[in-house]
Design a protein around this motif. Sequence first.
Motif, PDB file in Angstrom:
ATOM      1  N   THR A 202      -9.501   0.729  -9.758  1.00  0.00           N
ATOM      2  CA  THR A 202     -10.105  -0.606  -9.774  1.00  0.00           C
ATOM      3  C   THR A 202     -11.622  -0.513  -9.675  1.00  0.00           C
ATOM      4  OG1 THR A 202     -10.080  -0.886  -7.376  1.00  0.00           O
ATOM      5  CG2 THR A 202      -8.084  -1.569  -8.597  1.00  0.00           C
TER       6      THR A 202
ATOM      7  N   GLU B  52       0.820  -1.217   0.000  1.00  0.00           N
ATOM      8  CA  GLU B  52       0.000   0.000   0.000  1.00  0.00           C
ATOM      9  C   GLU B  52       0.854   1.266   0.000  1.00  0.00           C
ATOM     10  OE1 GLU B  52      -3.678   2.093   2.470  1.00  0.00           O
ATOM     11  OE2 GLU B  52      -2.568   0.433   3.389  1.00  0.00           O
TER      12      GLU B  52
ATOM     13  N   ARG C 122       3.176  -5.220  -7.302  1.00  0.00           N
ATOM     14  CA  ARG C 122       1.936  -4.494  -7.617  1.00  0.00           C
ATOM     15  C   ARG C 122       1.531  -3.727  -6.364  1.00  0.00           C
ATOM     16  NH1 ARG C 122      -0.946  -3.615 -11.857  1.00  0.00           N
ATOM     17  NH2 ARG C 122      -3.172  -3.255 -11.700  1.00  0.00           N
TER      18      ARG C 122
ATOM     19  N   TRP D  84      -1.149   4.771 -12.554  1.00  0.00           N
ATOM     20  CA  TRP D  84      -2.109   4.163 -11.642  1.00  0.00           C
ATOM     21  C   TRP D  84      -3.460   4.071 -12.344  1.00  0.00           C
ATOM     22  CZ3 TRP D  84      -0.722   2.485  -6.754  1.00  0.00           C
ATOM     23  CH2 TRP D  84       0.527   2.905  -6.284  1.00  0.00           C
TER      24      TRP D  84
ATOM     25  N   ARG E 261      -9.969   3.096  -4.938  1.00  0.00           N
ATOM     26  CA  ARG E 261      -8.731   2.312  -4.974  1.00  0.00           C
ATOM     27  C   ARG E 261      -8.104   2.389  -6.370  1.00  0.00           C
ATOM     28  NH1 ARG E 261      -6.958  -2.993  -2.142  1.00  0.00           N
ATOM     29  NH2 ARG E 261      -5.428  -3.850  -3.610  1.00  0.00           N
ATOM     30  N   TYR E 262      -6.780   2.578  -6.378  1.00  0.00           N
ATOM     31  CA  TYR E 262      -5.968   2.556  -7.588  1.00  0.00           C
ATOM     32  C   TYR E 262      -4.882   1.509  -7.422  1.00  0.00           C
ATOM     33  CZ  TYR E 262      -7.768   6.890  -9.659  1.00  0.00           C
ATOM     34  OH  TYR E 262      -8.552   7.846 -10.259  1.00  0.00           O
ATOM     35  N   GLU E 263      -4.434   0.936  -8.550  1.00  0.00           N
ATOM     36  CA  GLU E 263      -3.338  -0.032  -8.541  1.00  0.00           C
ATOM     37  C   GLU E 263      -2.406   0.242  -9.711  1.00  0.00           C
ATOM     38  OE1 GLU E 263      -4.920  -4.016  -8.629  1.00  0.00           O
ATOM     39  OE2 GLU E 263      -5.804  -3.828  -6.628  1.00  0.00           O
TER      40      GLU E 263
ATOM     41  N   TRP F  85      -0.942  -0.595  -4.419  1.00  0.00           N
ATOM     42  CA  TRP F  85      -2.280  -0.001  -4.429  1.00  0.00           C
ATOM     43  C   TRP F  85      -2.296   1.200  -3.498  1.00  0.00           C
ATOM     44  CZ3 TRP F  85      -5.487   0.139  -0.072  1.00  0.00           C
ATOM     45  CH2 TRP F  85      -5.099  -0.669   1.013  1.00  0.00           C
TER      46      TRP F  85
ATOM     47  N   ARG G 132      -5.324   4.454  -2.028  1.00  0.00           N
ATOM     48  CA  ARG G 132      -6.678   4.989  -2.027  1.00  0.00           C
ATOM     49  C   ARG G 132      -6.580   6.504  -2.106  1.00  0.00           C
ATOM     50  NH1 ARG G 132      -9.216   2.504   3.205  1.00  0.00           N
ATOM     51  NH2 ARG G 132      -7.161   3.131   3.909  1.00  0.00           N
TER      52      ARG G 132
END
Length: 158
Positions: A129, A71, A105, A126, A145-147, A107, A109
């Motif tokens: 999701t 994170e 990977r 980014w 949320r982004y990844e 992630w 927020r």
Amino acid sequence: MTDGDVPQVIAVQEPGTIVILETVFPQDAFPFPRDDIARRWRAEIDAPEIDAFVVVDRAEVIGFAAIRHEEFLHFGIAIERWGSGAAQRAHAQVLEQMRHHGVTRAWLRVFTGNSRARAFYERLGWRSTGDRTYSTFAPNPELLRYERDVDAAAERKV
């Protein structure tokens, strides 16, 4: 980051938060929770699973970041440095730290209503999701949320 850095980090974080998140946290109803944020930073500095960093330029704290495993937990640059490239350089360094820890990977927020941050992260690879949660800070705004991949090849593509 150390406990001694917290006042400087708050001094960087507060003005940017007020400007960027005025529609999310209207200051007349939900003023910046300086003491709560400082307590959170101190707890996170002490947490073994969190790496907290200051971004420094010429001995001046100009930003902050924190990661927890995969994170990308917190990130910000002093408002007077926006547009200077400092945020992109600091972002790349944080991703490098994540790679160093074996993360492939990551992630994060971001407040749904924070269009500036969303555009920044999207420019840097980014992707949303679509997963949504809510902040613990009143009025409990929505977070998106982004990844993204954090390998070196992904960084070069951005």
